[in-house]
Motif scaffolding. Structure first.
Motif, mmCIF file in Angstrom:
data_model
loop_
_atom_site.group_PDB
_atom_site.id
_atom_site.type_symbol
_atom_site.label_atom_id
_atom_site.label_comp_id
_atom_site.label_asym_id
_atom_site.label_seq_id
_atom_site.Cartn_x
_atom_site.Cartn_y
_atom_site.Cartn_z
ATOM 1 N N HIS A 195 -14.647 3.090 -7.011
ATOM 2 C CA HIS A 195 -15.931 2.828 -6.357
ATOM 3 C C HIS A 195 -15.872 1.687 -5.348
ATOM 4 O O HIS A 195 -16.661 1.608 -4.441
ATOM 5 N N GLY A 196 -14.969 0.773 -5.513
ATOM 6 C CA GLY A 196 -15.108 -0.515 -4.842
ATOM 7 C C GLY A 196 -14.366 -0.651 -3.530
ATOM 8 O O GLY A 196 -13.827 0.302 -2.977
ATOM 9 N N ALA A 197 -14.407 -1.886 -3.026
ATOM 10 C CA ALA A 197 -13.817 -2.178 -1.723
ATOM 11 C C ALA A 197 -12.305 -2.376 -1.824
ATOM 12 O O ALA A 197 -11.625 -2.439 -0.802
ATOM 13 N N GLY A 198 -11.766 -2.468 -3.053
ATOM 14 C CA GLY A 198 -10.313 -2.549 -3.220
ATOM 15 C C GLY A 198 -9.799 -3.974 -3.258
ATOM 16 O O GLY A 198 -10.440 -4.917 -2.771
ATOM 17 N N ARG A 252 -23.628 2.416 -8.927
ATOM 18 C CA ARG A 252 -23.281 1.187 -9.633
ATOM 19 C C ARG A 252 -24.419 0.157 -9.549
ATOM 20 O O ARG A 252 -24.801 -0.463 -10.534
ATOM 21 N N ILE A 253 -24.974 -0.018 -8.344
ATOM 22 C CA ILE A 253 -26.064 -0.998 -8.203
ATOM 23 C C ILE A 253 -27.286 -0.513 -8.994
ATOM 24 O O ILE A 253 -28.008 -1.317 -9.594
ATOM 25 N N ALA A 254 -27.477 0.799 -9.042
ATOM 26 C CA ALA A 254 -28.639 1.346 -9.754
ATOM 27 C C ALA A 254 -28.528 1.096 -11.252
ATOM 28 O O ALA A 254 -29.514 0.765 -11.911
ATOM 29 N N ASP A 255 -27.322 1.240 -11.797
ATOM 30 C CA ASP A 255 -27.133 0.999 -13.235
ATOM 31 C C ASP A 255 -27.254 -0.486 -13.561
ATOM 32 O O ASP A 255 -27.827 -0.867 -14.573
ATOM 33 N N ALA A 256 -26.715 -1.347 -12.679
ATOM 34 C CA ALA A 256 -26.665 -2.783 -12.983
ATOM 35 C C ALA A 256 -28.019 -3.474 -12.777
ATOM 36 O O ALA A 256 -28.277 -4.522 -13.372
ATOM 37 N N TYR A 257 -28.882 -2.899 -11.928
ATOM 38 C CA TYR A 257 -30.166 -3.552 -11.606
ATOM 39 C C TYR A 257 -31.336 -2.605 -11.897
ATOM 40 O O TYR A 257 -32.176 -2.335 -11.042
ATOM 41 N N ALA A 258 -31.366 -2.126 -13.151
ATOM 42 C CA ALA A 258 -32.358 -1.104 -13.516
ATOM 43 C C ALA A 258 -33.796 -1.618 -13.444
ATOM 44 O O ALA A 258 -34.734 -0.830 -13.387
ATOM 45 N N GLU A 259 -33.992 -2.949 -13.429
ATOM 46 C CA GLU A 259 -35.361 -3.480 -13.376
ATOM 47 C C GLU A 259 -35.882 -3.594 -11.945
ATOM 48 O O GLU A 259 -36.973 -4.113 -11.705
ATOM 49 N N GLN A 459 -26.826 -12.136 -2.802
ATOM 50 C CA GLN A 459 -25.904 -11.043 -2.445
ATOM 51 C C GLN A 459 -25.184 -10.472 -3.668
ATOM 52 O O GLN A 459 -24.471 -9.464 -3.556
ATOM 53 N N ALA A 460 -25.372 -11.095 -4.826
ATOM 54 C CA ALA A 460 -24.633 -10.667 -6.025
ATOM 55 C C ALA A 460 -24.765 -9.167 -6.311
ATOM 56 O O ALA A 460 -23.748 -8.519 -6.602
ATOM 57 N N PRO A 461 -25.979 -8.582 -6.231
ATOM 58 C CA PRO A 461 -26.060 -7.150 -6.560
ATOM 59 C C PRO A 461 -25.127 -6.286 -5.708
ATOM 60 O O PRO A 461 -24.430 -5.419 -6.234
ATOM 61 N N MET A 462 -25.104 -6.555 -4.404
ATOM 62 C CA MET A 462 -24.240 -5.749 -3.532
ATOM 63 C C MET A 462 -22.767 -6.062 -3.780
ATOM 64 O O MET A 462 -21.922 -5.170 -3.754
ATOM 65 N N LEU A 463 -22.455 -7.336 -4.022
ATOM 66 C CA LEU A 463 -21.054 -7.698 -4.265
ATOM 67 C C LEU A 463 -20.540 -7.048 -5.547
ATOM 68 O O LEU A 463 -19.428 -6.528 -5.590
ATOM 69 N N VAL A 464 -21.385 -7.040 -6.572
ATOM 70 C CA VAL A 464 -21.002 -6.390 -7.827
ATOM 71 C C VAL A 464 -20.800 -4.887 -7.582
ATOM 72 O O VAL A 464 -19.810 -4.292 -8.014
ATOM 73 N N LEU A 466 -19.960 -3.415 -4.975
ATOM 74 C CA LEU A 466 -18.762 -3.168 -4.171
ATOM 75 C C LEU A 466 -17.490 -3.574 -4.917
ATOM 76 O O LEU A 466 -16.386 -3.493 -4.358
ATOM 77 N N GLY A 467 -17.651 -4.051 -6.143
ATOM 78 C CA GLY A 467 -16.484 -4.428 -6.945
ATOM 79 C C GLY A 467 -15.821 -5.701 -6.462
ATOM 80 O O GLY A 467 -14.640 -5.934 -6.706
ATOM 81 N N ILE A 468 -16.584 -6.571 -5.795
ATOM 82 C CA ILE A 468 -15.989 -7.797 -5.238
ATOM 83 C C ILE A 468 -16.129 -8.974 -6.195
ATOM 84 O O ILE A 468 -15.267 -9.851 -6.210
ATOM 85 N N VAL A 469 -17.199 -9.042 -6.956
ATOM 86 C CA VAL A 469 -17.285 -10.106 -7.977
ATOM 87 C C VAL A 469 -17.448 -9.464 -9.359
ATOM 88 O O VAL A 469 -17.853 -8.334 -9.473
#
Ligand code: ISJ
Length: 469
Positions: A195-198, A252-259, A459-464, A466-469
């Motif tokens: 899924h991520g940016a590598g 991924r963002i949808a699962d991690a930020y369901a609220e 920016q954490a939601p997008m970074l997560v 993208l598999g960056i943090v």
């Protein structure tokens, strides 16, 4: 899949077209009950039908969550310049007038066909890269509309009467891939390794120093009395080491930020997607609700004392109050009643806490949700106060085009009901790059390095994702 959704929908389409008068230009809409699946995962599981749109609201105390997915397009309505939403409203009205809904008894309560799309922060003659394929306002009437509500779901299929014969085989092929996607989306979530940016993905963009100097310029303008508050936004570009899959990032963002409200709008090769905690406006009949959301602290150790400090901070409270006052002054004259709590509460997300004032009201009349969007956007949460001067300051000082970031994304239906989220905690994703954005409200007393740190936390939601943090 064994549910027979495909066969069922095609049979309904055949019956509907036999019944219909078949006038040219008419759009036939048929609907069948569908499995309930997580909306973003349905998008991720269906790679073939484009463009995609998604609007997935969070469960709120008194409301059922609403998930909408659109695949393909039967029509797109767009607008530009100051009249952009008037143009969209009138083009959409014509399309709704040519829509013939055919419902069997088992789909009597299905929410009707709806447009999904959004608008940019400000109107532009031409949007700059990477936003060139995104108009000032752009909404899709999807060919396939999945709507889930209150533990029930339906799938709509929209076809122009005159295209029925020529499109039959492509409709069948799309339906087969959507049926397969329902099966895949119902499986437990799997974190796809791709899924991520590598490994070794680079991020370039506004440096800490550049953002701090932007904040200092904002503080100068505030001290000079030109503005009371302004919200500068910084952009970063992620250069991945492998192809990005926007749909997997979305899942991924949808699962991690369901609220939050999860959303996606695809235009060309790019998908604008995110997980917004902030409702711009929601209208059902004459009932409306919105959020005053401004004032932020990054989560961390001693979380409870961070929350107490946020609630007690005069600077954060002032920043918040400017937003609430502005929303109340816009909605007040349009409402028979408006409930604005006197003190904010806290909206907690995995990355940050916000000061939050939920606002509810009853409209005087049937004002279309797009007219409410027009009146409210941009709120001081994403522009500043006074609004015109803050927006002019942003146009003159911000180095990067924010495009649809801090615009709004949402849906509306034939009755003028709809939901819009403020388009934040979001990014623009294509195969070879992702643009991320974040802003912070600056008022007197803001500390530049602290504001920069706040944008990183946002920016954490997008970074997560993208598999960056
Ligand atoms: C501008 C953003 O967020 C907005 C600014 C906030 C603040 O300054 O405290 C809080 C919520 C949002 O209204 C962003 O996330 O980019």
């Amino acid at each position: 899949m064994s549910s027979g959704l495909g066969t069922d929908l095609l049979a309904r389409l055949s019956r509907a077209t036999r019944r219909g008068a078949g006038s040219a230009g008419e759009i036939v809409a048929v609907v069948a009950p569908a499995p309930v699946v997580p909306a973003a995962r349905l998008v991720a599981a269906c790679a073939s039908a484009t463009p995609i749109v998604l609007f997935q609201a969070p469960p709120r105390d008194d409301e059922e969550p609403l998930g909408i997915v659109g695949f393909g397009e039967i029509a797109r309505v767009e607008g530009s310049g100051p009249e952009r939403l008037v143009q969209v409203t009138s083009a959409a009205r014509k399309l709704f007038a040519s829509l013939r809904e055919e419902r069997d008894a088992d789909a009597g309560s299905a929410p009707g066909p709806r447009f999904v799309g959004g608008l940019s922060f400000r109107t532009e003659a031409h949007h700059e890269p990477p936003w060139t394929s995104f108009a000032d306002a752009s909404f899709s009437l999807p060919r396939w509309i999945y709507v889930a509500r209150a533990g029930e779901a339906w799938l709509w299929l929209l076809v122009r009467e005159e295209d029925l014969a020529s499109e039959r085989s492509s409709i069948e092929a799309e339906l087969a891939s959507i049926e397969a996607a329902f099966v895949a989306a119902a499986q437990p979530a799997q974190d796809a390794p791709s899924h991520g940016a590598g490994e070794g993905a680079k991020i370039e963009g506004t440096s800490r120093e550049a953002f701090c100097s932007l904040v200092r310029e904002a503080l100068d303008a505030i001290r000079a009395g030109e503005i009371d508050k302004v919200v500068p936004v910084a952009a970063s570009r992620v250069c991945p080491t492998r192809s990005l899959d926007a749909r997997a990032v979305l899942a991924r963002i949808a699962d991690a930020y369901a609220e939050t409200t999860r959303f996606a709008v695809q235009r060309g090769e790019r998908v604008f997607l995110g997980a917004s905690p902030e409702r711009l406006i929601s209208r059902r009949g004459r009932v409306l609700s919105t959020d005053g959301l401004a004032g932020t602290v990054r989560r961390g150790e001693g979380d409870a004392s961070l929350v107490r400090a946020l609630l007690a901070s005069p600077k954060e409270r002032r920043e918040h109050a400017l937003v609430v006052e502005s929303i109340a002054s816009v909605l007040g004259p349009r409402c028979a009643s408006l409930d604005v709590p006197e003190t904010p509460t806290i909206r907690s997300l995995p990355n940050v806490h916000h000061l939050w004032t939920p606002i509810r009201g009853a409209l005087h009349d049937d004002t279309h949700v797009l007219a409410l969007v027009e009146a409210l956007h941009p709120t001081p949460a994403v522009s500043g106060t006074p609004r015109d001067r803050a927006t002019a300051w942003i146009a003159a000082h911000e180095p990067d085009a924010r495009g649809w970031y801090t615009g709004a994304v949402g849906w509306f239906d034939a009755a003028g009901d709809g939901d819009f989220a403020v388009a934040i905690r979001a990014g623009l994703v294509s195969e070879d790059e992702a643009w991320l954005y974040a802003g912070a409200g600056i008022v007197e007393g803001s500390d530049p390095p602290a504001e920069y740190a706040e944008t990183r936390a946002k920016q954490a939601p997008m970074l997560v994702a993208l598999g960056i943090v």
